[in-house]
Design an enzyme around this catalytic site. Structure first.
Site, PDB file in Angstrom:
ATOM      1  N   SER A  77      41.223 -18.677 -54.182  1.00  0.00           N
ATOM      2  CA  SER A  77      42.348 -17.936 -53.269  1.00  0.00           C
ATOM      3  C   SER A  77      41.233 -18.653 -52.146  1.00  0.00           C
ATOM      4  O   SER A  77      41.420 -19.472 -51.256  1.00  0.00           O
ATOM      5  CB  SER A  77      40.297 -17.341 -53.121  1.00  0.00           C
ATOM      6  OG  SER A  77      40.510 -15.578 -54.162  1.00  0.00           O
ATOM      7  N   HIS A 124      47.625 -15.616 -54.492  1.00  0.00           N
ATOM      8  CA  HIS A 124      47.921 -15.669 -55.481  1.00  0.00           C
ATOM      9  C   HIS A 124      48.953 -16.181 -56.304  1.00  0.00           C
ATOM     10  O   HIS A 124      49.945 -14.978 -56.271  1.00  0.00           O
ATOM     11  CB  HIS A 124      46.558 -15.330 -56.634  1.00  0.00           C
ATOM     12  CG  HIS A 124      45.087 -15.424 -56.253  1.00  0.00           C
ATOM     13  ND1 HIS A 124      44.099 -15.884 -57.095  1.00  0.00           N
ATOM     14  CD2 HIS A 124      44.009 -14.666 -55.594  1.00  0.00           C
ATOM     15  CE1 HIS A 124      43.117 -15.451 -56.694  1.00  0.00           C
ATOM     16  NE2 HIS A 124      43.106 -15.064 -55.692  1.00  0.00           N
ATOM     17  N   HIS A 143      42.217 -12.913 -62.967  1.00  0.00           N
ATOM     18  CA  HIS A 143      41.007 -12.146 -62.779  1.00  0.00           C
ATOM     19  C   HIS A 143      40.702 -11.274 -63.619  1.00  0.00           C
ATOM     20  O   HIS A 143      41.911 -10.000 -64.276  1.00  0.00           O
ATOM     21  CB  HIS A 143      40.292 -12.240 -61.741  1.00  0.00           C
ATOM     22  CG  HIS A 143      40.592 -12.607 -60.761  1.00  0.00           C
ATOM     23  ND1 HIS A 143      41.451 -13.376 -59.947  1.00  0.00           N
ATOM     24  CD2 HIS A 143      39.654 -13.979 -60.303  1.00  0.00           C
ATOM     25  CE1 HIS A 143      42.225 -14.273 -59.213  1.00  0.00           C
ATOM     26  NE2 HIS A 143      40.069 -14.281 -59.015  1.00  0.00           N
ATOM     27  N   TYR A 181      39.285  -8.664 -63.104  1.00  0.00           N
ATOM     28  CA  TYR A 181      39.663  -7.426 -62.456  1.00  0.00           C
ATOM     29  C   TYR A 181      40.948  -6.892 -62.537  1.00  0.00           C
ATOM     30  O   TYR A 181      40.877  -5.252 -61.476  1.00  0.00           O
ATOM     31  CB  TYR A 181      38.851  -7.482 -60.746  1.00  0.00           C
ATOM     32  CG  TYR A 181      38.416  -8.421 -60.227  1.00  0.00           C
ATOM     33  CD1 TYR A 181      40.112  -8.275 -59.436  1.00  0.00           C
ATOM     34  CD2 TYR A 181      38.285  -9.292 -59.416  1.00  0.00           C
ATOM     35  CE1 TYR A 181      40.620  -9.168 -58.864  1.00  0.00           C
ATOM     36  CE2 TYR A 181      38.898 -10.652 -58.830  1.00  0.00           C
ATOM     37  CZ  TYR A 181      40.375 -10.651 -58.591  1.00  0.00           C
ATOM     38  OH  TYR A 181      40.282 -11.324 -57.161  1.00  0.00           O
ATOM     39  N   GLU A 182      41.588  -7.147 -62.294  1.00  0.00           N
ATOM     40  CA  GLU A 182      43.186  -7.297 -62.876  1.00  0.00           C
ATOM     41  C   GLU A 182      43.441  -6.273 -63.927  1.00  0.00           C
ATOM     42  O   GLU A 182      44.360  -5.978 -63.550  1.00  0.00           O
ATOM     43  CB  GLU A 182      43.570  -8.357 -62.155  1.00  0.00           C
ATOM     44  CG  GLU A 182      43.558  -9.163 -61.280  1.00  0.00           C
ATOM     45  CD  GLU A 182      44.750 -10.272 -60.910  1.00  0.00           C
ATOM     46  OE1 GLU A 182      46.123 -10.190 -60.789  1.00  0.00           O
ATOM     47  OE2 GLU A 182      43.730 -11.777 -61.331  1.00  0.00           O
ATOM     48  N   ALA A 206      37.110 -19.254 -54.150  1.00  0.00           N
ATOM     49  CA  ALA A 206      35.746 -19.522 -53.549  1.00  0.00           C
ATOM     50  C   ALA A 206      34.491 -18.087 -53.160  1.00  0.00           C
ATOM     51  O   ALA A 206      34.629 -17.315 -54.801  1.00  0.00           O
ATOM     52  CB  ALA A 206      36.902 -18.222 -51.921  1.00  0.00           C
ATOM     53  N   MET A 262      33.727 -14.335 -59.368  1.00  0.00           N
ATOM     54  CA  MET A 262      34.311 -13.380 -59.485  1.00  0.00           C
ATOM     55  C   MET A 262      35.439 -13.990 -60.856  1.00  0.00           C
ATOM     56  O   MET A 262      36.439 -13.261 -60.593  1.00  0.00           O
ATOM     57  CB  MET A 262      35.420 -12.659 -58.772  1.00  0.00           C
ATOM     58  CG  MET A 262      34.227 -11.361 -57.902  1.00  0.00           C
ATOM     59  SD  MET A 262      35.615  -9.626 -57.407  1.00  0.00           S
ATOM     60  CE  MET A 262      34.111  -9.613 -55.637  1.00  0.00           C
ATOM     61  N   SER A 263      34.818 -15.495 -60.861  1.00  0.00           N
ATOM     62  CA  SER A 263      35.997 -16.289 -61.310  1.00  0.00           C
ATOM     63  C   SER A 263      35.259 -17.412 -61.781  1.00  0.00           C
ATOM     64  O   SER A 263      34.520 -17.448 -61.673  1.00  0.00           O
ATOM     65  CB  SER A 263      37.901 -16.772 -60.162  1.00  0.00           C
ATOM     66  OG  SER A 263      36.954 -17.618 -59.335  1.00  0.00           O
ATOM     67  N   ASN A 320      31.244 -16.465 -47.245  1.00  0.00           N
ATOM     68  CA  ASN A 320      31.468 -16.225 -46.576  1.00  0.00           C
ATOM     69  C   ASN A 320      29.396 -15.616 -47.057  1.00  0.00           C
ATOM     70  O   ASN A 320      28.513 -16.043 -47.803  1.00  0.00           O
ATOM     71  CB  ASN A 320      31.476 -14.127 -46.937  1.00  0.00           C
ATOM     72  CG  ASN A 320      31.978 -13.846 -48.401  1.00  0.00           C
ATOM     73  OD1 ASN A 320      32.930 -14.696 -49.007  1.00  0.00           O
ATOM     74  ND2 ASN A 320      30.319 -13.714 -49.122  1.00  0.00           N
ATOM     75  N   HIS A 380      38.203  -9.200 -48.298  1.00  0.00           N
ATOM     76  CA  HIS A 380      39.116 -10.052 -48.285  1.00  0.00           C
ATOM     77  C   HIS A 380      39.720 -10.898 -47.000  1.00  0.00           C
ATOM     78  O   HIS A 380      39.959 -12.435 -47.920  1.00  0.00           O
ATOM     79  CB  HIS A 380      39.884  -9.275 -48.985  1.00  0.00           C
ATOM     80  CG  HIS A 380      40.900 -10.663 -49.943  1.00  0.00           C
ATOM     81  ND1 HIS A 380      40.108 -11.329 -50.965  1.00  0.00           N
ATOM     82  CD2 HIS A 380      41.830 -10.616 -51.069  1.00  0.00           C
ATOM     83  CE1 HIS A 380      40.676 -11.948 -51.876  1.00  0.00           C
ATOM     84  NE2 HIS A 380      42.581 -11.926 -51.786  1.00  0.00           N
TER      85      HIS A 380
HETATM   86  N1  HPA Z   1      31.192 -12.155 -54.051  1.00  0.00           N
HETATM   87  C1  HPA Z   1      32.196 -12.005 -54.436  1.00  0.00           C
HETATM   88  N2  HPA Z   1      33.055 -12.974 -55.022  1.00  0.00           N
HETATM   89  C2  HPA Z   1      33.801 -13.573 -53.433  1.00  0.00           C
HETATM   90  C3  HPA Z   1      32.892 -13.354 -52.281  1.00  0.00           C
HETATM   91  C4  HPA Z   1      31.567 -12.521 -52.419  1.00  0.00           C
HETATM   92  O1  HPA Z   1      30.893 -12.178 -51.226  1.00  0.00           O
HETATM   93  N3  HPA Z   1      33.467 -13.871 -51.539  1.00  0.00           N
HETATM   94  C5  HPA Z   1      34.521 -14.624 -52.228  1.00  0.00           C
HETATM   95  N4  HPA Z   1      34.403 -13.999 -53.351  1.00  0.00           N
END
Ligand code: HPA
Length: 276
Positions: free
Chosen positions: A36, A67, A89, A91-92, A119, A215-216, A239, A251
């Site tokens: 990301s 992406h 991903h 989730y897609e 990320a 998530m990857s 974050n 996001h």
């Molecule tokens: N959780 C899940 N996926 C992420 C996060 C998070 O806090 N930050 C960036 N990708």
């Protein structure tokens, strides 16, 4: 026949290799999968040949904002590389076989090393936004696994142990410290997404030993391991994970921190590629 259920995938792979080879005859030493907000790193490639992945048979389609589905062949620090820009991903709606297709493709094209970035949300208190985390190990909380019993692993099946190359990780850490970059080591936990986690989940993940969450990465890394590739994983902490910061997760914020950290990551990636 152990291989029969994956025949269609192999057909895709052969057609995909042929489609790429019609455009470029590069034999990349290393593949870089960019997460990301980090996709623009591929713009640093010299002599770039850009292939839109919609032109590659069998290549899964990316739908996430930020992406782009492109393969960028070129040189970075004098080395032949391919950037996988815009991963897909679970989730897609893709299955893990589709998510790992790009890794089988770059391996078939010659890549024997995989540098994967993502990320991630920081769980460990030392992992502040902007920190680069070298992945020492992972927790597969999506409980999904790429196919590893096909002919592309020559009957060897899944491999034991951690996929992350300790010597490559040590070297990346030395390079990051020498460059004065904010770097830590840690364990990455993979969730299927697409929802960010609950505070209760993050408390649970911390107790399980996770330092960061995302998530990857894990499916691609497992596929690379099955193929015998050397793997280095770098998370950009974008974050504090849910419940650990003051702001709700968004996001756009993840993308913004990814953009701000890009120059540190680019420096580290260049050093890693040059010395690989
Ligand atoms: N959780 C899940 N996926 C992420 C996060 C998070 O806090 N930050 C960036 N990708």
């Amino acid at each position: 026949m152990r291989s029969s259920r994956v025949t269609d995938d192999l057909d895709d792979l052969e057609a995909a290799v042929a489609a790429v080879r019609r455009r470029v005859d590069a034999r990349p030493e290393m593949a870089l999968i960019l997460g990301s907000g980090l996709g623009p790193l591929a713009e640093a490639a010299e002599d770039a040949v850009v292939i839109d992945t919609v032109a590659v048979p069998g290549y899964p389609r990316s739908t996430v904002q930020g992406h782009h589905g492109r393969l960028v062949f070129g040189h970075l620090e004098g080395r032949s590389v391919v950037f996988v820009q815009g991963r897909v991903h679970l989730y897609e709606g893709h299955d893990v076989r589709a998510v790992t297709f790009p890794v089988r493709l770059v391996h078939a094209l010659g890549a024997r090393r995989l540098l994967v970035t993502n990320a991630a949300g920081g769980i460990h208190p030392n992992l502040h936004p902007g920190t680069l985390m070298l992945i020492t190990s992972h927790i597969n909380l999506a409980f999904a696994h790429p196919p590893v019993d096909g002919p592309w692993v020559e009957g060897r099946g899944g491999r034991a142990g951690d996929p992350y190359d300790p010597a490559w990780l040590d070297q990346a850490e030395r390079l990051a410290l020498a460059a004065g970059l904010p770097v830590r080591r840690g364990v990455y936990l993979w969730t299927q997404g697409p929802s960010y986690e609950t505070k209760a989940e993050i408390r649970a993940f911390a107790r399980m030993g996770a330092d960061a969450v995302g998530m990857s990465t894990v499916p691609e890394v497992l596929q690379a391991q099955a193929l015998g590739m050397r793997v280095l994983g770098i998370s950009t902490i974008t974050n504090p994970a849910a419940g650990l910061g003051t702001e709700p997760l968004a996001h756009d914020d993840v993308l913004a921190v990814g953009r701000r950290t890009r120059s540190a990551l680019e420096r580290l990636v260049r050093d890693v590629v040059r010395t690989a």
